[in-house]
Design an enzyme around this catalytic site. Sequence first.
Site, PDB file in Angstrom:
ATOM      1  N   HIS A  55      -4.737  -3.438   6.168  1.00  0.00           N
ATOM      2  CA  HIS A  55      -4.327  -3.518   4.975  1.00  0.00           C
ATOM      3  C   HIS A  55      -5.723  -3.867   4.153  1.00  0.00           C
ATOM      4  CE1 HIS A  55      -2.890  -4.904   1.015  1.00  0.00           C
ATOM      5  NE2 HIS A  55      -3.236  -6.195   1.093  1.00  0.00           N
TER       6      HIS A  55
ATOM      7  N   ASP B 235       0.587  -1.149  -0.008  1.00  0.00           N
ATOM      8  CA  ASP B 235      -0.078   0.047  -0.042  1.00  0.00           C
ATOM      9  C   ASP B 235       1.033   1.262  -0.051  1.00  0.00           C
ATOM     10  OD1 ASP B 235      -2.174  -1.797   0.616  1.00  0.00           O
ATOM     11  OD2 ASP B 235      -1.247  -2.170   2.288  1.00  0.00           O
TER      12      ASP B 235
HETATM   13  P1  NAD Z   1      -1.868 -18.412  -4.143  1.00  0.00           P
HETATM   14  O1  NAD Z   1      -3.201 -18.985  -3.944  1.00  0.00           O
HETATM   15  O2  NAD Z   1      -1.338 -18.376  -5.614  1.00  0.00           O
HETATM   16  O3  NAD Z   1      -0.777 -19.370  -3.276  1.00  0.00           O
HETATM   17  C1  NAD Z   1      -1.214 -19.508  -1.841  1.00  0.00           C
HETATM   18  C2  NAD Z   1      -0.311 -20.830  -1.314  1.00  0.00           C
HETATM   19  O4  NAD Z   1      -0.549 -21.066   0.008  1.00  0.00           O
HETATM   20  C3  NAD Z   1      -0.855 -22.135  -2.277  1.00  0.00           C
HETATM   21  O5  NAD Z   1       0.301 -22.546  -2.798  1.00  0.00           O
HETATM   22  C4  NAD Z   1      -1.553 -22.737  -1.071  1.00  0.00           C
HETATM   23  O6  NAD Z   1      -1.452 -24.280  -1.382  1.00  0.00           O
HETATM   24  C5  NAD Z   1      -0.503 -22.281  -0.254  1.00  0.00           C
HETATM   25  N1  NAD Z   1      -1.272 -22.638   1.379  1.00  0.00           N
HETATM   26  C6  NAD Z   1      -2.550 -22.540   1.658  1.00  0.00           C
HETATM   27  N2  NAD Z   1      -2.494 -23.012   2.875  1.00  0.00           N
HETATM   28  C7  NAD Z   1      -1.375 -23.108   3.531  1.00  0.00           C
HETATM   29  C8  NAD Z   1      -0.998 -23.653   4.697  1.00  0.00           C
HETATM   30  N3  NAD Z   1      -1.842 -23.674   5.737  1.00  0.00           N
HETATM   31  N4  NAD Z   1       0.348 -23.729   4.822  1.00  0.00           N
HETATM   32  C9  NAD Z   1       1.400 -23.526   3.821  1.00  0.00           C
HETATM   33  N5  NAD Z   1       0.843 -23.212   2.623  1.00  0.00           N
HETATM   34  C10 NAD Z   1      -0.406 -23.023   2.491  1.00  0.00           C
HETATM   35  O7  NAD Z   1      -1.991 -17.124  -3.340  1.00  0.00           O
HETATM   36  P2  NAD Z   1      -1.201 -16.015  -3.638  1.00  0.00           P
HETATM   37  O8  NAD Z   1      -1.505 -15.027  -4.737  1.00  0.00           O
HETATM   38  O9  NAD Z   1       0.425 -16.297  -3.509  1.00  0.00           O
HETATM   39  O10 NAD Z   1      -1.411 -14.843  -2.148  1.00  0.00           O
HETATM   40  C11 NAD Z   1      -1.171 -15.310  -1.099  1.00  0.00           C
HETATM   41  C12 NAD Z   1      -1.838 -14.619  -0.090  1.00  0.00           C
HETATM   42  O11 NAD Z   1      -1.429 -13.479   0.054  1.00  0.00           O
HETATM   43  C13 NAD Z   1      -3.164 -14.204  -0.155  1.00  0.00           C
HETATM   44  O12 NAD Z   1      -3.845 -14.433   0.990  1.00  0.00           O
HETATM   45  C14 NAD Z   1      -3.321 -13.097  -0.688  1.00  0.00           C
HETATM   46  O13 NAD Z   1      -4.301 -12.331  -0.369  1.00  0.00           O
HETATM   47  C15 NAD Z   1      -2.211 -12.326   0.120  1.00  0.00           C
HETATM   48  N6  NAD Z   1      -1.972 -10.808  -0.482  1.00  0.00           N
HETATM   49  C16 NAD Z   1      -1.389 -10.168   0.435  1.00  0.00           C
HETATM   50  C17 NAD Z   1      -1.292  -8.892   0.303  1.00  0.00           C
HETATM   51  C18 NAD Z   1      -0.766  -7.712   0.958  1.00  0.00           C
HETATM   52  O14 NAD Z   1      -0.248  -6.659   0.623  1.00  0.00           O
HETATM   53  N7  NAD Z   1      -0.677  -8.049   2.547  1.00  0.00           N
HETATM   54  C19 NAD Z   1      -0.632  -8.625  -1.355  1.00  0.00           C
HETATM   55  C20 NAD Z   1      -1.228  -9.544  -2.123  1.00  0.00           C
HETATM   56  C21 NAD Z   1      -1.575 -10.783  -1.610  1.00  0.00           C
HETATM   57  C1  LMR Z   2      -3.492  -6.695  -2.596  1.00  0.00           C
HETATM   58  O1  LMR Z   2      -3.522  -5.654  -2.008  1.00  0.00           O
HETATM   59  O2  LMR Z   2      -3.238  -6.668  -3.702  1.00  0.00           O
HETATM   60  C2  LMR Z   2      -3.841  -7.886  -2.029  1.00  0.00           C
HETATM   61  O3  LMR Z   2      -4.030  -7.873  -0.516  1.00  0.00           O
HETATM   62  C3  LMR Z   2      -4.895  -8.806  -2.695  1.00  0.00           C
HETATM   63  C4  LMR Z   2      -6.242  -8.305  -2.225  1.00  0.00           C
HETATM   64  O4  LMR Z   2      -7.002  -9.277  -2.114  1.00  0.00           O
HETATM   65  O5  LMR Z   2      -6.609  -7.092  -2.460  1.00  0.00           O
END
Ligand code: NAD
Ligand code: LMR
Length: 329
Positions: free
Chosen positions: A188, A160
Amino acid sequence: MTRTPVNVTVTGAAGQIGYALLFRIASGQLLGADTPVKLNLLEIPQGLKAAEGTAMELDDCAFPLLRGIEITDDANKAFDGANVALLVGARPRTAGMERGDLLSANGGIFGPQGKAINDHAADDIKVLVVGNPANTNALIAQQHAPDVPAERFTAMTRLDHNRAVAQLAKKLGASVDDIKKLTIWGNHSATQYPDIFHAEVAGKNAAEAVNDEKWLAEEFIPTVAKRGAAIIEARGASSAASAANAAIDHVHTWVNGTPEGDWTSMGVVSDGSYGVPEGIISSFPVTTKDGRFEIVQGLEISDFSRTRIDASVQELIDERDAVRSLGLI
Ligand code: NAD
Ligand code: LMR
């Protein structure tokens, strides 16, 4: 290079953020070009094969700093001796979902992982939670790790922060390097508050340089706060490379320090600063030095800012209460 490798645990290693993150960690961008790393990858059983494929590719890069890769679906093994833990694994939001919908889906993951960190991680463990809802997942993990200092659990709002810097630089025709002291407050989520009132552009106050409250309220704040949803809408998948980049930035800044005259935004356990209730994990302006952070004190908060900070903090209080009633903390 004789330094002992730093153990870095990454959960969700086979996911899209994991794929964008691991190569950068292994190349030295997380901790620095003189710090060897060992990677411990945690996945659920269905993700193990893909994680093995990623590990093969990591081998094929012949990164000089990479001193080993372990892959497991056992959290106790994954966090054994961990110095840095990036908790990425969670179910991402899909089109139409709000982060609140994810609370019960993902809350169950972070309690056991917090306990495994408590029981097995190294004494200097630093945890960054990326998986959404990141602030409240970090709270759940922290609450399950009573022996780890609470300030070692942080949530990612650096994406962000970076989004806000980029939008502000674009508006002012400035370089992103010229923007300093911008703050993301709160959660977030779409309630977050990107604050430019203390920000500087090339040494001048950014809010004065913008001088357009309508743009601030109607364009800048919503664009930054809803950027995650806009990326999902455009890409058909949530942000990945930019999220991995922000995770690298967050840990790098935490370990190596903020530059003089600047600060960053991190979701950290509130000590009551700025009226944010103690104990919740909220984004604040922080400076970092020698692997520790401090919340920037003494900023004047206008009514415009206060209303928005309070709204996001209220959402965090509601999330905390929701996970409490689900028995997750
Ligand atoms: P994704 O679905 O591509 O990958 C998630 C992975 O986590 C998968 O491979 C799944 O098998 C694994 N997983 C699920 N449960 C698990 C567990 N208990 N232990 C270990 N691994 C596990 O998702 P992604 O696009 O890589 O996103 C991951 C997370 O990050 C999501 O929650 C997404 O919303 C979040 N995210 C946060 C931000 C932020 O700014 N804070 C930004 C983008 C995404
Ligand atoms: C983001 O900010 O890109 C991630 O947290 C994904 C979402 O769910 O918004």
